[in-house]
Enzyme design. Structure first.
Site, mmCIF file in Angstrom:
data_model
loop_
_atom_site.group_PDB
_atom_site.id
_atom_site.type_symbol
_atom_site.label_atom_id
_atom_site.label_comp_id
_atom_site.label_asym_id
_atom_site.label_seq_id
_atom_site.Cartn_x
_atom_site.Cartn_y
_atom_site.Cartn_z
ATOM 1 N N HIS A 32 -11.800 -34.630 10.028
ATOM 2 C CA HIS A 32 -12.545 -33.474 10.546
ATOM 3 C C HIS A 32 -13.816 -33.915 11.251
ATOM 4 O O HIS A 32 -14.529 -33.075 11.808
ATOM 5 C CB HIS A 32 -12.914 -32.527 9.402
ATOM 6 C CG HIS A 32 -11.748 -31.844 8.777
ATOM 7 N ND1 HIS A 32 -11.158 -32.288 7.613
ATOM 8 C CD2 HIS A 32 -11.047 -30.760 9.159
ATOM 9 C CE1 HIS A 32 -10.158 -31.502 7.310
ATOM 10 N NE2 HIS A 32 -10.056 -30.560 8.219
ATOM 11 N N ASP A 54 -23.730 -19.722 15.454
ATOM 12 C CA ASP A 54 -23.310 -21.076 15.063
ATOM 13 C C ASP A 54 -21.811 -21.093 14.773
ATOM 14 O O ASP A 54 -21.118 -20.086 14.891
ATOM 15 C CB ASP A 54 -24.139 -21.581 13.872
ATOM 16 C CG ASP A 54 -23.811 -20.831 12.584
ATOM 17 O OD1 ASP A 54 -24.179 -21.341 11.513
ATOM 18 O OD2 ASP A 54 -23.198 -19.751 12.675
ATOM 19 N N TYR A 69 -1.733 -37.425 8.557
ATOM 20 C CA TYR A 69 -3.026 -36.794 8.327
ATOM 21 C C TYR A 69 -4.051 -37.801 7.796
ATOM 22 O O TYR A 69 -4.658 -37.619 6.735
ATOM 23 C CB TYR A 69 -2.891 -35.607 7.367
ATOM 24 C CG TYR A 69 -3.995 -34.581 7.509
ATOM 25 C CD1 TYR A 69 -4.851 -34.284 6.460
ATOM 26 C CD2 TYR A 69 -4.178 -33.888 8.708
ATOM 27 C CE1 TYR A 69 -5.864 -33.342 6.591
ATOM 28 C CE2 TYR A 69 -5.182 -32.943 8.844
ATOM 29 C CZ TYR A 69 -6.027 -32.672 7.785
ATOM 30 O OH TYR A 69 -7.004 -31.731 7.923
ATOM 31 N N ASP A 121 -12.450 -37.748 3.402
ATOM 32 C CA ASP A 121 -11.759 -36.786 4.273
ATOM 33 C C ASP A 121 -10.608 -37.431 5.062
ATOM 34 O O ASP A 121 -10.503 -37.286 6.286
ATOM 35 C CB ASP A 121 -12.775 -36.152 5.244
ATOM 36 C CG ASP A 121 -12.200 -34.989 6.057
ATOM 37 O OD1 ASP A 121 -11.300 -34.287 5.543
ATOM 38 O OD2 ASP A 121 -12.654 -34.809 7.192
ATOM 39 N N HIS A 141 -5.496 -22.389 14.192
ATOM 40 C CA HIS A 141 -5.673 -23.780 13.738
ATOM 41 C C HIS A 141 -4.677 -24.098 12.629
ATOM 42 O O HIS A 141 -3.967 -25.104 12.673
ATOM 43 C CB HIS A 141 -7.116 -23.955 13.235
ATOM 44 C CG HIS A 141 -7.431 -25.283 12.637
ATOM 45 N ND1 HIS A 141 -8.285 -26.173 13.231
ATOM 46 C CD2 HIS A 141 -7.022 -25.860 11.476
ATOM 47 C CE1 HIS A 141 -8.375 -27.263 12.462
ATOM 48 N NE2 HIS A 141 -7.618 -27.092 11.400
ATOM 49 N N GLU A 142 -4.590 -23.214 11.644
ATOM 50 C CA GLU A 142 -3.725 -23.497 10.484
ATOM 51 C C GLU A 142 -2.251 -23.500 10.865
ATOM 52 O O GLU A 142 -1.513 -24.401 10.469
ATOM 53 C CB GLU A 142 -3.987 -22.488 9.364
ATOM 54 C CG GLU A 142 -5.386 -22.570 8.766
ATOM 55 C CD GLU A 142 -5.817 -23.985 8.414
ATOM 56 O OE1 GLU A 142 -7.018 -24.249 8.432
ATOM 57 O OE2 GLU A 142 -4.956 -24.855 8.169
ATOM 58 N N HIS A 192 -1.110 -26.645 12.570
ATOM 59 C CA HIS A 192 -0.782 -27.780 11.693
ATOM 60 C C HIS A 192 0.721 -27.808 11.407
ATOM 61 O O HIS A 192 1.344 -28.873 11.349
ATOM 62 C CB HIS A 192 -1.553 -27.699 10.372
ATOM 63 C CG HIS A 192 -2.945 -28.226 10.436
ATOM 64 N ND1 HIS A 192 -3.246 -29.477 10.938
ATOM 65 C CD2 HIS A 192 -4.120 -27.672 10.054
ATOM 66 C CE1 HIS A 192 -4.558 -29.675 10.851
ATOM 67 N NE2 HIS A 192 -5.114 -28.596 10.330
ATOM 68 N N GLU A 205 -16.334 -19.589 14.414
ATOM 69 C CA GLU A 205 -17.578 -18.840 14.619
ATOM 70 C C GLU A 205 -17.527 -17.425 14.055
ATOM 71 O O GLU A 205 -18.568 -16.897 13.612
ATOM 72 C CB GLU A 205 -17.984 -18.810 16.107
ATOM 73 C CG GLU A 205 -17.107 -17.947 16.993
ATOM 74 C CD GLU A 205 -15.773 -18.592 17.327
ATOM 75 O OE1 GLU A 205 -15.555 -19.776 16.963
ATOM 76 O OE2 GLU A 205 -14.928 -17.905 17.942
ATOM 77 N N GLU A 207 -5.971 -32.859 13.644
ATOM 78 C CA GLU A 207 -7.047 -31.868 13.548
ATOM 79 C C GLU A 207 -7.434 -31.326 14.925
ATOM 80 O O GLU A 207 -7.612 -30.108 15.117
ATOM 81 C CB GLU A 207 -8.287 -32.465 12.880
ATOM 82 C CG GLU A 207 -8.306 -32.253 11.391
ATOM 83 C CD GLU A 207 -8.310 -30.783 11.054
ATOM 84 O OE1 GLU A 207 -9.180 -30.051 11.557
ATOM 85 O OE2 GLU A 207 -7.416 -30.354 10.303
ATOM 86 N N GLU A 212 -7.187 -18.057 20.635
ATOM 87 C CA GLU A 212 -8.276 -17.062 20.563
ATOM 88 C C GLU A 212 -8.631 -16.564 21.968
ATOM 89 O O GLU A 212 -8.934 -15.387 22.163
ATOM 90 C CB GLU A 212 -9.493 -17.664 19.885
ATOM 91 C CG GLU A 212 -10.607 -16.653 19.639
ATOM 92 C CD GLU A 212 -11.757 -17.267 18.896
ATOM 93 O OE1 GLU A 212 -12.459 -18.115 19.483
ATOM 94 O OE2 GLU A 212 -11.938 -16.922 17.723
ATOM 95 N N ASP A 214 -9.131 -18.045 15.741
ATOM 96 C CA ASP A 214 -9.026 -19.492 16.005
ATOM 97 C C ASP A 214 -8.717 -20.270 14.727
ATOM 98 O O ASP A 214 -8.002 -21.288 14.760
ATOM 99 C CB ASP A 214 -10.233 -20.041 16.786
ATOM 100 C CG ASP A 214 -11.538 -20.087 16.025
ATOM 101 O OD1 ASP A 214 -12.575 -19.735 16.620
ATOM 102 O OD2 ASP A 214 -11.551 -20.483 14.847
ATOM 103 N N ASP A 261 0.855 -1.187 0.000
ATOM 104 C CA ASP A 261 0.000 0.000 0.000
ATOM 105 C C ASP A 261 0.892 1.238 0.000
ATOM 106 O O ASP A 261 1.912 1.269 0.692
ATOM 107 C CB ASP A 261 -0.898 0.004 1.257
ATOM 108 C CG ASP A 261 -1.922 1.122 1.215
ATOM 109 O OD1 ASP A 261 -3.018 0.885 0.668
ATOM 110 O OD2 ASP A 261 -1.597 2.237 1.682
ATOM 111 N N THR A 273 -21.017 -18.606 8.360
ATOM 112 C CA THR A 273 -22.429 -18.234 8.123
ATOM 113 C C THR A 273 -22.786 -16.852 8.682
ATOM 114 O O THR A 273 -23.449 -16.731 9.726
ATOM 115 C CB THR A 273 -23.367 -19.285 8.743
ATOM 116 O OG1 THR A 273 -23.103 -19.342 10.150
ATOM 117 C CG2 THR A 273 -23.158 -20.638 8.099
#
Ligand SMILES: Cc1cc(C(=O)NCC(F)(F)F)no1
Ligand SMILES: [Ca+2]
Ligand SMILES: [Zn+2]
Length: 302
Positions: free
Chosen positions: A228, A197, A158, A223, A143-144, A147, A187, A167, A178, A139, A58, A191
């Protein structure tokens, strides 16, 4: 570490004003934080799939464009994830040798996921219904990156039970990082039209279709053997442990088990043993030890 040239600011995915370290490079400010380990670098794939893409830059160090929000959140959140591991466990990045933390945002089109590809983190924008840009969640970013920590420590394969443990460790440390004790995963970016949720719940995995007991382990080829899905079982054990022994002791127990006792082919029963051994090392075989044993009893893992 060279101090970063500048302090940038910008608007994150959730609309918050965030500040973070940037670097002045050839007359533009780039999302490179040189103050943490080997650096935190944030790129954009510009909705393509080639990685890492372009460093986000930027002209005036104020990253307020809507198109910059995903990168702002990724950069800011990964700084926090770096700090979590350094401040709590003196771990210098995922390899404990100051590996550069690279993230790419705007991966693909309407991509409802995020992943670690063995070299870097990758975040989709979501389709605006199932997800908004996934880097907006602390979170999820925790999480990533976890890993990567797992890959450099326990090396949990995995697939099947080791994969479900892999996982679960990412959900567990994403939750610790978090720090809001919601025991929910994703969360903040899941959605947008449905409040309250989440992608997963560690306190009640069954709420989102995961088993919370070994008796309901899902045998599937999907999976990677349901990694998961079956993570709900160790996730529930983690929730019960944290609620029993408390946040601080649980973090130390989980970190010691992950980095000292778990290995590539560890099964759920080995995770129980690893966590008990870590607890014994740290706190002896009293209340905390009995709490860990009870947690794994409750999810049907001996
Ligand atoms: C099904 C399924 C769930 C996930 C998942 O957890 N992704 C990581 C997250 F951070 F985006 F959530 N991937 O496939
Ligand atoms: Ca959460
Ligand atoms: Zn994962």
């Amino acid at each position: 570490n060279a101090a970063s040239d500048a302090t940038g600011s910008g608007t994150g995915v959730l609309g918050k004003k965030l500040t973070f370290n940037t670097t002045l490079n050839n007359g533009a400010y780039v999302l490179v934080d040189q103050s943490r380990g080997g650096g935190v670098e944030t790129y954009s794939a510009n909705n393509g799939s080639s990685l890492p893409g372009d460093l986000v830059s930027d002209a005036d160090n104020s990253f307020t464009d809507k198109g910059q929000a995903a990168a702002v959140s990724a950069h800011y959140n990964i700084e926090k994830v770096y700090d979590y591991y350094k401040n709590n466990f003196n771990r210098n990045s995922y390899d404990n040798k100051g590996a550069t933390l690279k993230s790419t945002v705007h991966y693909g089109n309407d991509y409802n996921n995020a992943f670690w590809n063995g070299q870097q983190m990758v975040y989709g924008d979501g389709d605006g219904r199932t997800f908004i840009p996934l880097s907006g969640s602390l979170d999820v970013t925790g999480h990533e990156l976890t890993h990567a920590v797992t890959e450099y420590t326990a090396g949990l394969q995995y697939r099947s039970q080791p994969g479900a443990l892999n996982e679960s460790m990412s959900d567990v440390f994403g939750n610790f990082i978090e720090g809001n004790h919601d025991y929910l995963v994703g969360e903040d970016v899941y959605t947008p039209n449905t409040p309250g949720d989440a992608l997963r719940s560690m306190s009640d995995p069954t709420k989102y279709g995961q088993p919370d007991n070994m008796s309901d382990y899902v045998h599937t080829g999907q999976d990677n053997g349901g990694v998961h899905t079956n993570s709900g079982i160790p996730n529930k054990a983690a929730y019960l442990t944290i609620e029993s022994v408390g946040w601080d002791k649980a973090q130390k127990i989980y970190y010691r088990a992950l980095t000292t006792y778990l290995s590539p082919r560890s099964q759920f029963s080995d995770a129980r043993a690893a966590l008990l051994q870590a607890t014994s090392d740290l706190y002896g075989q009293g209340a905390e030890y009995n709490a860990v044993a009870s947690a794994w009893d409750q999810v049907g893992v001996k």
